[in-house]
Scaffold this motif. Structure first.
Motif, PDB file in Angstrom:
ATOM      1  N   TYR A 334     -52.198  28.832   7.346  1.00 40.39           N
ATOM      2  CA  TYR A 334     -53.243  28.154   6.575  1.00 40.39           C
ATOM      3  C   TYR A 334     -54.469  28.012   7.475  1.00 40.39           C
ATOM      4  O   TYR A 334     -54.641  27.002   8.155  1.00 40.39           O
ATOM      5  CB  TYR A 334     -52.755  26.782   6.108  1.00 40.39           C
ATOM      6  N   PRO A 335     -55.351  29.021   7.502  1.00 40.38           N
ATOM      7  CA  PRO A 335     -56.505  28.976   8.402  1.00 40.38           C
ATOM      8  C   PRO A 335     -57.463  27.847   8.010  1.00 40.38           C
ATOM      9  O   PRO A 335     -57.433  27.327   6.891  1.00 40.38           O
ATOM     10  CB  PRO A 335     -57.175  30.344   8.191  1.00 40.38           C
ATOM     11  N   PRO A 336     -58.345  27.453   8.927  1.00 38.92           N
ATOM     12  CA  PRO A 336     -59.365  26.453   8.584  1.00 38.92           C
ATOM     13  C   PRO A 336     -60.149  26.888   7.344  1.00 38.92           C
ATOM     14  O   PRO A 336     -60.518  28.047   7.198  1.00 38.92           O
ATOM     15  CB  PRO A 336     -60.251  26.436   9.829  1.00 38.92           C
ATOM     16  N   GLY A 337     -60.363  25.931   6.444  1.00 40.09           N
ATOM     17  CA  GLY A 337     -61.021  26.223   5.179  1.00 40.09           C
ATOM     18  C   GLY A 337     -60.048  26.330   4.023  1.00 40.09           C
ATOM     19  O   GLY A 337     -60.455  26.324   2.860  1.00 40.09           O
ATOM     20  N   SER A 338     -58.742  26.421   4.327  1.00 39.79           N
ATOM     21  CA  SER A 338     -57.725  26.478   3.276  1.00 39.79           C
ATOM     22  C   SER A 338     -57.544  25.098   2.650  1.00 39.79           C
ATOM     23  O   SER A 338     -57.562  24.081   3.345  1.00 39.79           O
ATOM     24  CB  SER A 338     -56.381  26.948   3.842  1.00 39.79           C
ATOM     25  N   VAL A 339     -57.365  25.075   1.335  1.00 39.13           N
ATOM     26  CA  VAL A 339     -57.045  23.844   0.614  1.00 39.13           C
ATOM     27  C   VAL A 339     -55.538  23.836   0.388  1.00 39.13           C
ATOM     28  O   VAL A 339     -54.962  24.836  -0.049  1.00 39.13           O
ATOM     29  CB  VAL A 339     -57.798  23.761  -0.724  1.00 39.13           C
ATOM     30  N   VAL A 340     -54.895  22.712   0.706  1.00 38.48           N
ATOM     31  CA  VAL A 340     -53.438  22.663   0.660  1.00 38.48           C
ATOM     32  C   VAL A 340     -52.974  21.376  -0.021  1.00 38.48           C
ATOM     33  O   VAL A 340     -53.722  20.401  -0.124  1.00 38.48           O
ATOM     34  CB  VAL A 340     -52.820  22.742   2.079  1.00 38.48           C
ATOM     35  N   GLN A 341     -51.713  21.408  -0.450  1.00 37.32           N
ATOM     36  CA  GLN A 341     -51.045  20.186  -0.902  1.00 37.32           C
ATOM     37  C   GLN A 341     -49.971  19.857   0.117  1.00 37.32           C
ATOM     38  O   GLN A 341     -49.183  20.722   0.511  1.00 37.32           O
ATOM     39  CB  GLN A 341     -50.424  20.364  -2.283  1.00 37.32           C
ATOM     40  N   LEU A 342     -49.944  18.604   0.554  1.00 44.72           N
ATOM     41  CA  LEU A 342     -48.987  18.173   1.562  1.00 44.72           C
ATOM     42  C   LEU A 342     -47.647  17.821   0.925  1.00 44.72           C
ATOM     43  O   LEU A 342     -47.524  17.711  -0.295  1.00 44.72           O
ATOM     44  CB  LEU A 342     -49.544  16.970   2.327  1.00 44.72           C
ATOM     45  N   THR A 343     -46.648  17.629   1.779  1.00 43.91           N
ATOM     46  CA  THR A 343     -45.312  17.325   1.276  1.00 43.91           C
ATOM     47  C   THR A 343     -45.230  15.949   0.627  1.00 43.91           C
ATOM     48  O   THR A 343     -44.253  15.658  -0.077  1.00 43.91           O
ATOM     49  CB  THR A 343     -44.284  17.414   2.420  1.00 43.91           C
ATOM     50  N   ASP A 344     -46.242  15.088   0.848  1.00 43.03           N
ATOM     51  CA  ASP A 344     -46.271  13.797   0.152  1.00 43.03           C
ATOM     52  C   ASP A 344     -47.141  13.867  -1.097  1.00 43.03           C
ATOM     53  O   ASP A 344     -47.521  12.836  -1.663  1.00 43.03           O
ATOM     54  CB  ASP A 344     -46.748  12.683   1.084  1.00 43.03           C
ATOM     55  N   ASP A 345     -47.492  15.098  -1.523  1.00 43.61           N
ATOM     56  CA  ASP A 345     -48.240  15.390  -2.755  1.00 43.61           C
ATOM     57  C   ASP A 345     -49.757  15.205  -2.637  1.00 43.61           C
ATOM     58  O   ASP A 345     -50.489  15.556  -3.565  1.00 43.61           O
ATOM     59  CB  ASP A 345     -47.738  14.569  -3.958  1.00 43.61           C
ATOM     60  N   ARG A 346     -50.264  14.677  -1.531  1.00 43.58           N
ATOM     61  CA  ARG A 346     -51.711  14.543  -1.386  1.00 43.58           C
ATOM     62  C   ARG A 346     -52.348  15.904  -1.121  1.00 43.58           C
ATOM     63  O   ARG A 346     -51.704  16.810  -0.590  1.00 43.58           O
ATOM     64  CB  ARG A 346     -52.047  13.575  -0.244  1.00 43.58           C
ATOM     65  N   TYR A 347     -53.614  16.020  -1.480  1.00 41.69           N
ATOM     66  CA  TYR A 347     -54.369  17.248  -1.231  1.00 41.69           C
ATOM     67  C   TYR A 347     -55.169  17.095   0.056  1.00 41.69           C
ATOM     68  O   TYR A 347     -55.593  15.983   0.429  1.00 41.69           O
ATOM     69  CB  TYR A 347     -55.305  17.552  -2.402  1.00 41.69           C
ATOM     70  N   ALA A 348     -55.384  18.228   0.735  1.00 46.93           N
ATOM     71  CA  ALA A 348     -56.057  18.174   2.031  1.00 46.93           C
ATOM     72  C   ALA A 348     -56.824  19.469   2.283  1.00 46.93           C
ATOM     73  O   ALA A 348     -56.528  20.514   1.681  1.00 46.93           O
ATOM     74  CB  ALA A 348     -55.038  17.940   3.154  1.00 46.93           C
ATOM     75  N   LEU A 349     -57.790  19.385   3.177  1.00 43.61           N
ATOM     76  CA  LEU A 349     -58.560  20.546   3.632  1.00 43.61           C
ATOM     77  C   LEU A 349     -58.222  20.798   5.091  1.00 43.61           C
ATOM     78  O   LEU A 349     -58.335  19.890   5.928  1.00 43.61           O
ATOM     79  CB  LEU A 349     -60.065  20.271   3.482  1.00 43.61           C
ATOM     80  N   VAL A 350     -57.780  22.017   5.408  1.00 40.88           N
ATOM     81  CA  VAL A 350     -57.490  22.370   6.807  1.00 40.88           C
ATOM     82  C   VAL A 350     -58.819  22.523   7.546  1.00 40.88           C
ATOM     83  O   VAL A 350     -59.689  23.293   7.132  1.00 40.88           O
ATOM     84  CB  VAL A 350     -56.681  23.680   6.896  1.00 40.88           C
ATOM     85  N   VAL A 351     -58.997  21.773   8.634  1.00 42.95           N
ATOM     86  CA  VAL A 351     -60.273  21.803   9.352  1.00 42.95           C
ATOM     87  C   VAL A 351     -60.159  22.432  10.742  1.00 42.95           C
ATOM     88  O   VAL A 351     -61.177  22.826  11.328  1.00 42.95           O
ATOM     89  CB  VAL A 351     -60.892  20.395   9.473  1.00 42.95           C
ATOM     90  N   ALA A 352     -58.954  22.540  11.298  1.00 37.28           N
ATOM     91  CA  ALA A 352     -58.805  23.155  12.625  1.00 37.28           C
ATOM     92  C   ALA A 352     -57.375  23.615  12.807  1.00 37.28           C
ATOM     93  O   ALA A 352     -56.436  23.012  12.282  1.00 37.28           O
ATOM     94  CB  ALA A 352     -59.196  22.177  13.737  1.00 37.28           C
ATOM     95  N   VAL A 353     -57.233  24.710  13.579  1.00 36.37           N
ATOM     96  CA  VAL A 353     -55.913  25.282  13.846  1.00 36.37           C
ATOM     97  C   VAL A 353     -55.787  25.539  15.335  1.00 36.37           C
ATOM     98  O   VAL A 353     -56.706  26.079  15.966  1.00 36.37           O
ATOM     99  CB  VAL A 353     -55.714  26.607  13.074  1.00 36.37           C
ATOM    100  N   ASN A 354     -54.664  25.114  15.886  1.00 35.43           N
ATOM    101  CA  ASN A 354     -54.321  25.465  17.261  1.00 35.43           C
ATOM    102  C   ASN A 354     -53.314  26.603  17.176  1.00 35.43           C
ATOM    103  O   ASN A 354     -52.246  26.445  16.595  1.00 35.43           O
ATOM    104  CB  ASN A 354     -53.714  24.248  17.967  1.00 35.43           C
ATOM    105  N   SER A 355     -53.677  27.767  17.734  1.00 42.89           N
ATOM    106  CA  SER A 355     -52.866  28.974  17.543  1.00 42.89           C
ATOM    107  C   SER A 355     -51.452  28.852  18.102  1.00 42.89           C
ATOM    108  O   SER A 355     -50.565  29.577  17.676  1.00 42.89           O
ATOM    109  CB  SER A 355     -53.571  30.181  18.166  1.00 42.89           C
ATOM    110  N   SER A 356     -51.237  27.929  19.027  1.00 42.77           N
ATOM    111  CA  SER A 356     -49.877  27.777  19.556  1.00 42.77           C
ATOM    112  C   SER A 356     -48.998  26.958  18.613  1.00 42.77           C
ATOM    113  O   SER A 356     -47.784  26.927  18.771  1.00 42.77           O
ATOM    114  CB  SER A 356     -49.912  27.122  20.940  1.00 42.77           C
TER     115      SER A 356
END
Length: 430
Positions: A334-356
């Protein structure tokens, strides 16, 4: 933010490890990742002296200097202890939230300022190409070197989503491709000279488009065969411009091959992977990804997650398989900029990714109880009970979540050093 001009000046030869300093220099004029930072080594002091600076600004309140031994005063009656006003847990939580929010905003502003400086430098050098091609070549090499120097930090680097893409579409595309390509080259362990060539070639990969009329600079699905051929001419024209600039063989191959495919289905020479340079293979991959995320018509834009999924499912033959897999690992599922739904059902925007830790990005969550301007970014790595359930299209979001998260119509990436994250385990997870 605080007015830095109020910070006192100090002579460079009086600096000590532990001081928090501010460099009033352009981003390309020093090798440090940020212009404001705490001195952590004697090596940094040596670099500062080599920059030729006589004075810098410093913040005593942010500095951590060792306590000097001081003589004990004569014994005297102990002063009366004044009770501190009581603070309840709610007050402490509010104060912590304010502090973390300020740190979060400052980190993002620093990242955005770096992007803006790099974008300005790129626009300036592109403007120089017709009049002063060799000067433009030198500036493109300097910008590539500055980007590389900022990446040479200890530890991990986060790939960061910016609030808005800086500058025009062409500049943002070239800078996106250069930043992501160099991070991928870094992951592959390319040497310094290869990295410098990669950065310069990525910055200039579309330089031939300035020789085309605006109508043919971006391929359209409605193009006739003749119009497609006119668009494809930007590669050959780019090679000619690169030769006039006097760029080296490495960057020139990237300009010449950035639309070739590993299976030989690309253009203009229909080369396969064995005949492409490693820099060209990297740029061809990243160029395709950014083109899917940032097309000419925003209505056709894919989310970064959708773009990666398409490239993996339909384009594996078009790209070096090892490189594509490494790219997906680096960008995260889920790269930065992806819109996701979390396991607690809330919606979120991915803002940063650590490749490790690609499955545990940093996200901004829609929480109706928290005003958007006070939303803290959650580090999913620190929240073992919270994860991502699925990716969603922005148009699938409830209206309140869409307004709160404000997914970007144009994706812009930069990089930042992965320091301690502001969200400790369990906090705000409910």
């Amino acid at each position: 933010m605080k007015d830095r001009s109020a910070d006192p000046l100090i002579d460079v030869n009086q600096l000590k490890v532990g001081m928090f300093i501010h460099l009033d220099l352009g981003w390309m004029s020093h090798p440090f990742p940020l212009s404001s930072f705490k001195l952590s080594s004697e090596e940094q002091l040596l670099i500062l002296r080599r920059l030729g600076l006589k004075q810098v600004r410093w913040s005593p309140g942010k500095s951590e200097l060792p306590l000097e031994a001081t003589p004990m005063p004569p014994t005297a009656a102990a002063p009366a202890v004044v009770a501190e006003p009581a603070h309840d847990a709610e007050d402490d939580a509010r104060e912590r939230h304010r502090r973390l929010l300020a740190e979060q905003r400052e980190a993002l502003l620093l990242c955005e300022r770096q992007y803006a400086e790099a974008a300005t430098a790129l626009r300036d050098l592109i403007d120089l190409v017709p009049r002063e091609p060799t000067d433009a070549r030198d500036r493109s090499a300097a910008l590539s070197r500055a980007l590389l120097d900022k990446m040479l930090v200890e530890g991990d680097i986060n790939i960061r989503l910016l609030n808005e893409g800086a500058g025009d579409r062409g500049t943002a595309h070239a800078l996106n491709v250069a930043v992501i390509a160099m991070l991928l080259g870094r992951a592959f362990g390319l040497g310094r000279d290869e990295m410098l060539d990669l950065g310069q070639g990525a910055l200039l990969h579309d330089i031939g488009k300035m020789e085309l009329t605006p109508r043919f600079r971006h391929r359209d699905d409605s193009f006739t065969a003749a119009e497609v051929a006119a668009y494809q001419q930007h590669v050959a024209k780019g090679v000619m411009v690169g030769q006039k600039m006097g760029v080296g063989a490495g960057p020139l191959l990237i300009i010449a091959q950035h639309h070739e495919h590993a299976d030989g289905s690309g253009f203009p020479q229909r080369l396969n992977a064995d005949r492409m340079s490693i820099g060209a293979r990297i740029v061809a991959l990243v160029n395709r990804f950014d083109g899917l995320c940032n097309p000419l018509l925003s209505s056709k834009a894919m989310t970064p997650h959708e773009a990666l999924s398409l490239m993996f499912a339909q384009g594996r033959s078009r790209f070096d398989a090892t490189m594509l897999n490494a790219f997906i690992r680096m960008m995260g599922v889920y790269p930065p900029g992806s819109v996701v739904q979390l396991t607690d059902d809330r919606y979120a925007l991915v803002v940063a990714v650590n490749s490790s830790r690609p499955l545990k990005p940093r996200v901004m969550v829609h929480d109706a109880k928290v005003p958007r301007e006070e939303a803290l970014v959650l580090n999913l790595e620190e929240l073992p009970d919270l994860g991502i359930r699925r990716s969603v299209k922005p148009q699938q979001l409830p209206r309140a979540s869409l307004d709160y998260l404000s997914p970007r119509s144009r994706i812009a990436y930069f990089f930042e050093s992965a320091g301690p994250q502001p969200m400790p385990p369990g906090e705000m997870a409910a």
